[in-house]
Write an enzyme that holds these catalytic residues in place. Sequence first.
Site, short mmCIF file in Angstrom:
data_model
loop_
_atom_site.label_atom_id
_atom_site.label_comp_id
_atom_site.label_asym_id
_atom_site.label_seq_id
_atom_site.Cartn_x
_atom_site.Cartn_y
_atom_site.Cartn_z
N ASN A 154 33.88 49.01 30.72
CA ASN A 154 34.60 47.89 29.99
C ASN A 154 35.28 48.06 28.80
O ASN A 154 36.55 47.59 28.59
CB ASN A 154 33.60 47.29 31.60
CG ASN A 154 35.19 45.55 30.63
OD1 ASN A 154 35.86 45.44 31.68
ND2 ASN A 154 34.69 44.96 30.32
N ASP A 208 27.86 49.54 34.78
CA ASP A 208 27.95 48.67 33.94
C ASP A 208 29.74 47.65 34.43
O ASP A 208 30.98 48.29 33.86
CB ASP A 208 28.52 47.92 32.34
CG ASP A 208 27.66 47.09 31.74
OD1 ASP A 208 26.54 46.91 32.45
OD2 ASP A 208 28.47 46.94 30.98
N HIS A 248 35.03 44.23 36.36
CA HIS A 248 35.67 43.98 35.19
C HIS A 248 37.12 44.67 34.74
O HIS A 248 37.70 44.84 33.43
CB HIS A 248 34.98 42.92 33.77
CG HIS A 248 34.21 42.06 33.81
ND1 HIS A 248 34.90 40.59 34.96
CD2 HIS A 248 32.70 41.53 34.69
CE1 HIS A 248 34.42 39.55 34.53
NE2 HIS A 248 32.48 40.59 34.76
N GLU A 290 27.28 47.12 38.84
CA GLU A 290 27.01 45.77 39.07
C GLU A 290 28.73 45.03 39.11
O GLU A 290 29.29 45.17 37.56
CB GLU A 290 26.72 45.61 37.56
CG GLU A 290 26.15 44.47 36.89
CD GLU A 290 26.91 44.25 35.52
OE1 GLU A 290 25.73 42.71 35.15
OE2 GLU A 290 27.65 45.13 35.20
CA LIG Z 1 38.23 45.13 31.34
#
Ligand SMILES: [Ca+2]
Length: 446
Positions: free
Chosen positions: A160, A247, A251, A288
């Site tokens: 991310n 991870d 997002h 996650e």
């Molecule tokens: Ca992002």
Amino acid sequence: QPSAAPTAEPSAAPAPTVAAASATPAGPTPTLDLPTQAPTITAIPAVAPFPLEAGWWDDAVCYEIFVRSFYDSNGDGIGDLNGLIQKLDYINDGKPATQSDLGATCLWLMPIMPSNTYHGYAVTDFYDVNPQFGTKDDFKRLIDEAHKRGVRVLIDMVLNHTSSEHPWFKEALTGPGAPHRDWYLWSHDEPPTQGWHKSPVRDEYYYSAFDGGLPDLNYRNPEVTAEAQKISAFWLNDMGADGFRMDAAKHLIENGAVIADTLETNAWLREYRTFLEKTAPGAFTIGENFGASSIGLASYYPDQLDMYFEFNIGQKLIQAVNLGDASQYSGAVHVATEDLPFQRWAPFLTNHDQNRAMSVLGDKPDRARLAAIAYLTLPGLPFVYYGEEIGMLGTKPDEQLRTPMQWSAEPGAGFSSAAPWEAPQPNFAATNVAAQDADPASLLNL
Ligand SMILES: [Ca+2]
Ligand SMILES: [Ca+2]
Ligand SMILES: [Ca+2]
């Protein structure tokens, strides 16, 4: 917009054997060699969905390790890969008949790449091993030694964001025209939404879902996706990792003010999965999706990652053990088995981001035993956080959740011959592997 988030149909009722197993968590260990039920297909996926076929994950237990805190082989106070290799027999000696080891058949290593932060989630080079932990050759030797023992190795894949110290970001900060400028997210004016940070060098803002030291990558840029795939192929094919703990998976791609669980993230993970299938068939991925219960995970099935952590069940289990009331816990298990594709979720008590289970359980070993029996006999792939098996303590701040493994009552808790990078918990002289090995009634010998 949140209302536009995909809503997956709940999957069909789980196989009866699953319900039976979860209804009697304290009974004999149920067989985990269960047939895999193909997940219910939603209208959303654009590619052919995949069933998770029967595989090593069906009867594995995975052990989460913070390398910095596991075992220091060279006396610098910092855990390292050679130290982990020296302790592999504690995790699994490769002999199914012996019971003196944990018997875990899978490891999740928290980030091992070079980083300017102790925790490693701020990556400064995606193609190397943190020199504090060792070398690429050390990592390959770890893989060989683990495989000899029948142990798979998953590594943390942090896609991310990068570190704000990563050369890509430092170059991008210089302004439009920098080759990696469009690898990050910029705004001239300060957006009204959270997560925007002032540039240290120009009158503008960059986006980070976490903090200013972890700028988000721009996955609307195909170059960034290509790089993420290249990084992943490197660790699977050149370095020999068996898969990734993904991870911050929820997002990856933002949509305006919506910073998690977007349709674009679902689509990206779908493409990523397809890439891995071609590049490294059999590679395993677990997401996650922090805090997610079955509802939060619904849009990620059935065609993205292999498995996802189920955060709700562990929290409800700890609460149930503390209260002596299992109603919310059994409810959470029931919802998960009803809503989520069979065996596609991983139960755990707590991980490196949460107060350690034994601390939340009031340092009461009987409660830890009950919690362990309950979640280790659920369907799915259970994860044990290093030290949980001896009831290590730790409450926030985060460093206190990640203190050195307590091997013995020796100075440094048997973790290092030098002063450990972080002091062990004060109870290490009483609570350690050596003491519990010698005590047939210990949590370790459960
Ligand atoms: Ca992002
Ligand atoms: Ca060391
Ligand atoms: Ca063994």
